[in-house]
Scaffold this active site. Structure first.
Site, PDB file in Angstrom:
ATOM      1  N   GLN A 175     -64.393  25.423  20.275  1.00  0.00           N
ATOM      2  CA  GLN A 175     -63.436  25.907  19.287  1.00  0.00           C
ATOM      3  C   GLN A 175     -63.788  25.447  17.878  1.00  0.00           C
ATOM      4  O   GLN A 175     -63.460  26.118  16.895  1.00  0.00           O
ATOM      5  CB  GLN A 175     -62.029  25.445  19.660  1.00  0.00           C
ATOM      6  CG  GLN A 175     -61.526  26.034  20.969  1.00  0.00           C
ATOM      7  CD  GLN A 175     -61.511  27.557  20.940  1.00  0.00           C
ATOM      8  OE1 GLN A 175     -60.881  28.169  20.094  1.00  0.00           O
ATOM      9  NE2 GLN A 175     -62.224  28.184  21.874  1.00  0.00           N
ATOM     10  N   HIS A 210     -53.822  25.548  20.198  1.00  0.00           N
ATOM     11  CA  HIS A 210     -54.299  25.578  21.582  1.00  0.00           C
ATOM     12  C   HIS A 210     -54.249  24.163  22.148  1.00  0.00           C
ATOM     13  O   HIS A 210     -54.750  23.229  21.520  1.00  0.00           O
ATOM     14  CB  HIS A 210     -55.746  26.065  21.669  1.00  0.00           C
ATOM     15  CG  HIS A 210     -56.010  27.365  20.988  1.00  0.00           C
ATOM     16  ND1 HIS A 210     -56.776  27.481  19.846  1.00  0.00           N
ATOM     17  CD2 HIS A 210     -55.600  28.617  21.293  1.00  0.00           C
ATOM     18  CE1 HIS A 210     -56.830  28.747  19.483  1.00  0.00           C
ATOM     19  NE2 HIS A 210     -56.120  29.459  20.343  1.00  0.00           N
ATOM     20  N   ASP A 266     -58.905  33.303  24.876  1.00  0.00           N
ATOM     21  CA  ASP A 266     -59.383  34.114  23.748  1.00  0.00           C
ATOM     22  C   ASP A 266     -59.819  35.502  24.200  1.00  0.00           C
ATOM     23  O   ASP A 266     -59.523  36.504  23.550  1.00  0.00           O
ATOM     24  CB  ASP A 266     -60.588  33.438  23.083  1.00  0.00           C
ATOM     25  CG  ASP A 266     -60.207  32.354  22.093  1.00  0.00           C
ATOM     26  OD1 ASP A 266     -59.076  32.371  21.577  1.00  0.00           O
ATOM     27  OD2 ASP A 266     -61.055  31.482  21.837  1.00  0.00           O
ATOM     28  N   HIS A 298     -13.083  39.183  -2.375  1.00  0.00           N
ATOM     29  CA  HIS A 298     -13.166  39.170  -0.920  1.00  0.00           C
ATOM     30  C   HIS A 298     -11.760  39.144  -0.318  1.00  0.00           C
ATOM     31  O   HIS A 298     -11.458  39.853   0.647  1.00  0.00           O
ATOM     32  CB  HIS A 298     -13.926  37.920  -0.439  1.00  0.00           C
ATOM     33  CG  HIS A 298     -15.408  38.012  -0.568  1.00  0.00           C
ATOM     34  ND1 HIS A 298     -16.050  38.126  -1.767  1.00  0.00           N
ATOM     35  CD2 HIS A 298     -16.386  37.979   0.391  1.00  0.00           C
ATOM     36  CE1 HIS A 298     -17.357  38.150  -1.570  1.00  0.00           C
ATOM     37  NE2 HIS A 298     -17.592  38.075  -0.253  1.00  0.00           N
TER      38      HIS A 298
END
Length: 303
Positions: A118, A187, A220, A280
């Protein structure tokens, strides 16, 4: 027989982009076929930030999309970051990360191989060994130096290991879990006597790869699941790209009786006036007047 697409995929627009390659400057047929089977009804021979820009902003020939997903290099990641808000994206992606959690049930060669496998992604790809064995730590570091002398991508992997490689030795599996969750790696490869201990106790990771028969390269390229995963500690608060990213949750409300509207209006009026939102409050008060038959003076609270 020719492959058929699920008819449900045809009801929405799915635009795909793929890089041209080779002397033909055409997209790879296998990739086009995979995109078609995945539901594409538009496929563009584009890549990089050109594809990101065209799809997010639109051009004379490419209509803008609502959401961008998929991996890319640092330039693609930055383009997606800048366009987030104009379009939705899957997640902010940084350099590939790998964490190998191992004990003496495996050896230094397999740990080193998986770390460097990797690290060759890029010179800023973190590769970390987390172990409770001093011997495995030493053996792995020795194996890394041996493999770097024969690895064709050693120029990249060496820079990644020198700048971002780590070996962390813990006293126990519990401490290893704590360190792994702190690192929150994209990973996480677990090669221990009891990988399920980490499956049951870890919370911060993009994807787990359990046991020495499994590895990140398998994920992968072959076994899935999806491999667009959180980096840069984002695994603390999100997982990777999944089908839920393509689902939009919307809500609606309906008050069905006069009595209910008047009662809710009274509560709403009080809350709004506490906050100083008279406009409101009047949305509530007018309904107390009309559906509850009460004479509430304008701009006052419905007691």
């Amino acid at each position: 027989m020719p492959a058929k697409k699920d008819e449900r995929l045809l009801s929405r627009r799915h635009a795909f982009a793929t890089m041209a390659g080779g002397v033909s400057l055409m997209a790879a047929p296998a990739i086009v076929a995979a995109q078609y089977l995945a539901g594409a009804n538009e496929i563009y021979c584009l890549g990089g930030i050109q594809a990101i820009g065209a799809m997010a902003i639109g051009t004379e020939s490419v209509s803008a999309v609502d959401m961008l997903v998929g991996p890319g290099n640092a330039f693609v990641a930055e383009a997606k970051r800048q366009l987030f808000g104009r379009v939705g994206i899957d997640l902010f992606a940084g350099p590939t990360e790998t964490l190998v959690i191992a004990d003496e049930s495996v050896d230094g060669e397999i740990c080193a191989t998986d770390l460097l496998g990797q690290a060759e992604h890029g010179p800023n790809s973190p590769a970390i060994l987390l172990t409770n064995s001093h011997k495995l730590a030493q053996d792995t570091m020795a194996e890394i130096q041996r493999i770097l002398r024969i690895l064709p991508t050693a120029d990249v992997a060496t820079k990644a290991w020198d700048e971002y490689g780590e070996v962390i030795v813990c006293e126990s599996e519990e401490e290893m879990v704590g360190e792994a969750d702190r690192i929150a790696s994209e990973h996480v490869q677990v090669m221990t006597r009891d990988p399920d201990f980490f499956l049951k106790n870890m919370t911060n990771y993009g994807a787990l790869f359990l046991g020495p028969r499994t590895n990140v390269a398998f994920g992968d390229k072959v076994i899935g699941t999806n491999h667009t995963l959180p980096t840069l500690k984002a695994a603390r608060y999100t997982g990777g790209l999944w089908v839920g990213k393509f689902l939009k949750t919307v809500t609606y409300q309906r008050v069905t009786t006069d009595a209910a509207s008047a009662m809710i209006g009274e509560y709403c009026s009080r809350l709004c006036m506490l906050e100083g939102f008279v406009g409101h409050a009047e949305q509530a008060n007018i309904r107390v007047r009309r559906y509850g038959g009460r004479n509430i003076p304008y701009g006052t609270v419905a007691e």
